[in-house]
Design an enzyme around this catalytic site. Structure first.
Site, PDB file in Angstrom:
ATOM      1  N   HIS A  78      43.863  41.318  39.265  1.00  0.00           N
ATOM      2  CA  HIS A  78      43.526  41.021  40.510  1.00  0.00           C
ATOM      3  C   HIS A  78      43.771  41.939  41.746  1.00  0.00           C
ATOM      4  O   HIS A  78      45.050  42.494  41.565  1.00  0.00           O
ATOM      5  CB  HIS A  78      43.577  39.453  40.881  1.00  0.00           C
ATOM      6  CG  HIS A  78      42.832  38.542  39.995  1.00  0.00           C
ATOM      7  ND1 HIS A  78      42.818  37.163  40.228  1.00  0.00           N
ATOM      8  CD2 HIS A  78      42.159  38.649  38.809  1.00  0.00           C
ATOM      9  CE1 HIS A  78      42.355  36.419  39.324  1.00  0.00           C
ATOM     10  NE2 HIS A  78      41.718  37.630  38.395  1.00  0.00           N
ATOM     11  N   GLU A  80      44.902  41.336  44.680  1.00  0.00           N
ATOM     12  CA  GLU A  80      46.140  40.995  45.113  1.00  0.00           C
ATOM     13  C   GLU A  80      47.368  41.647  44.515  1.00  0.00           C
ATOM     14  O   GLU A  80      48.433  42.090  44.983  1.00  0.00           O
ATOM     15  CB  GLU A  80      46.446  39.412  45.362  1.00  0.00           C
ATOM     16  CG  GLU A  80      45.250  38.779  46.170  1.00  0.00           C
ATOM     17  CD  GLU A  80      43.972  38.371  45.232  1.00  0.00           C
ATOM     18  OE1 GLU A  80      43.590  38.987  44.327  1.00  0.00           O
ATOM     19  OE2 GLU A  80      43.733  37.235  45.539  1.00  0.00           O
ATOM     20  N   CYS A 104      44.174  33.346  43.652  1.00  0.00           N
ATOM     21  CA  CYS A 104      44.233  32.441  42.485  1.00  0.00           C
ATOM     22  C   CYS A 104      45.699  31.946  42.358  1.00  0.00           C
ATOM     23  O   CYS A 104      46.574  32.610  43.052  1.00  0.00           O
ATOM     24  CB  CYS A 104      43.901  32.987  40.977  1.00  0.00           C
ATOM     25  SG  CYS A 104      44.709  34.281  40.422  1.00  0.00           S
ATOM     26  N   CYS A 107      47.930  35.109  41.329  1.00  0.00           N
ATOM     27  CA  CYS A 107      48.536  35.954  42.487  1.00  0.00           C
ATOM     28  C   CYS A 107      49.204  35.287  43.591  1.00  0.00           C
ATOM     29  O   CYS A 107      50.075  35.784  44.221  1.00  0.00           O
ATOM     30  CB  CYS A 107      47.264  36.493  43.192  1.00  0.00           C
ATOM     31  SG  CYS A 107      46.309  37.774  41.748  1.00  0.00           S
TER      32      CYS A 107
HETATM   33  N1  5HC Z   1      41.505  36.205  44.481  1.00  0.00           N
HETATM   34  C1  5HC Z   1      40.795  36.925  43.487  1.00  0.00           C
HETATM   35  N2  5HC Z   1      41.181  38.183  43.360  1.00  0.00           N
HETATM   36  C2  5HC Z   1      40.360  38.940  42.540  1.00  0.00           C
HETATM   37  O1  5HC Z   1      40.596  40.095  42.289  1.00  0.00           O
HETATM   38  N3  5HC Z   1      39.421  38.272  41.631  1.00  0.00           N
HETATM   39  C3  5HC Z   1      38.695  38.913  40.844  1.00  0.00           C
HETATM   40  C4  5HC Z   1      38.749  38.952  39.040  1.00  0.00           C
HETATM   41  C5  5HC Z   1      37.460  39.119  38.645  1.00  0.00           C
HETATM   42  O2  5HC Z   1      37.269  40.642  38.607  1.00  0.00           O
HETATM   43  C6  5HC Z   1      36.651  38.881  39.812  1.00  0.00           C
HETATM   44  C7  5HC Z   1      36.124  37.030  39.749  1.00  0.00           C
HETATM   45  O3  5HC Z   1      34.749  37.303  38.680  1.00  0.00           O
HETATM   46  P1  5HC Z   1      33.969  35.971  38.817  1.00  0.00           P
HETATM   47  O4  5HC Z   1      34.487  34.859  38.029  1.00  0.00           O
HETATM   48  O5  5HC Z   1      33.598  35.580  40.394  1.00  0.00           O
HETATM   49  O6  5HC Z   1      32.793  36.597  38.071  1.00  0.00           O
HETATM   50  O7  5HC Z   1      37.572  38.937  40.876  1.00  0.00           O
HETATM   51  C8  5HC Z   1      39.282  37.013  41.623  1.00  0.00           C
HETATM   52  C9  5HC Z   1      39.777  36.177  42.813  1.00  0.00           C
HETATM   53  C10 5HC Z   1      39.451  34.635  42.793  1.00  0.00           C
HETATM   54  O8  5HC Z   1      40.903  33.982  42.604  1.00  0.00           O
HETATM   55 ZN    ZN Z   2      44.581  36.372  41.076  1.00  0.00          ZN
END
Ligand code: 5HC
Ligand code: ZN
Length: 160
Positions: A78, A80, A104, A107
Site C-alpha cells: 500500500h 502508506e 487500512c 497500514c
Molecule cells: N489506504 C489504501 N492504500 C492503498 O494503497 N490501497 C491500495 C491497495 C490496492 O492496490 C488498491 C485498492 O484496490 P481496490 O480494492 O480498490 O481495487 O489500493 C488501498 C487502500 C485502502 O485501504
Molecule cells: Zn494499507
C-alpha cells in the site's frame, strides 16, 4: 506590488504530491499516493501502491476477484507502507501523512508504530469495510488524529 493570493495551501501542496505519486501506480482500479511531512513542513517520504521491488508487474495479477492468490491483494504494497519504508528519515515521530484513501488496518498499525500523529485523507470510499473501522478504532485509541482534506482549490493543473 502585492503578493500572489491564489497560491495553494500547505495541505493542498502535500496532498498534491500524494496525488502526483499515485499516478505512478499500475493498479488499474485504484491508484493511491501518500506523502509524509515532518513538523518543519519538509517531505520525508512518498509512496504509491504497487508490487514489491523485484516482482514483475507485467506478470503479477491485478484482479480484484477470484482465488485470493490470483488477485492483487496478497502482493500489493500500500501507498502508506511504501511511504514509510521509502522515508529518508528513520524517525517519523510527530509527522503527518497525506494519503488519497483512508488507511487500512495493516497500514494503520505501521503508521502508529512509526509515531505518525496525523492522517489527512481525500477519500474514505471503504468507510464501511471492517478494516477501515479497525483503523479508526486503533487511531482513536492511540491519539492519531485524522481529517478529510479541506481545500479551496478543487483542482491543480500541472502542465509541461
Ligand atoms: N489506504 C489504501 N492504500 C492503498 O494503497 N490501497 C491500495 C491497495 C490496492 O492496490 C488498491 C485498492 O484496490 P481496490 O480494492 O480498490 O481495487 O489500493 C488501498 C487502500 C485502502 O485501504
Ligand atoms: Zn494499507
Amino acid at each position: 506590488m502585492a503578493k500572489r493570493e491564489d497560491y495553494i495551501s500547505w495541505d493542498e501542496y502535500f496532498m498534491g504530491v500524494a496525488v502526483l505519486s499515485s499516478m505512478r501506480s499500475k493498479d488499474p482500479h485504484t491508484q493511491v499516493g501518500a506523502c509524509i511531512v515532518n513538523s518543519e513542513k519538509k517531505i520525508v517520504g512518498v509512496g504509491y501502491n504497487g508490487f514489491p521491488i523485484g516482482c514483475n508487474d507485467d506478470e503479477v495479477p491485478w484482479e480484484r476477484e477470484g482465488e485470493w492468490l490470483d488477485t492483487k491483494y496478497p502482493y500489493v504494497c500500500h501507498a502508506e507502507l511504501n511511504a514509510i519504508l521509502n522515508s529518508i528519515s528513520s524517525n517519523l515521530k510527530g509527522c503527518t501523512l497525506y494519503v488519497g484513501l483512508f488507511p487500512c488496518n495493516e497500514c494503520a498499525k505501521a503508521i502508529i508504530q512509526a509515531g505518525i500523529k496525523e492522517v489527512v485523507y481525500l477519500s474514505d470510499k471503504y468507510a464501511e469495510a471492517d478494516n477501515t473501522k479497525a483503523s479508526k478504532w486503533m487511531f482513536d485509541q492511540t491519539g492519531v488524529s485524522y481529517r478529510k482534506l479541506a481545500f479551496t482549490h478543487p483542482s491543480i493543473t500541472i502542465g509541461f
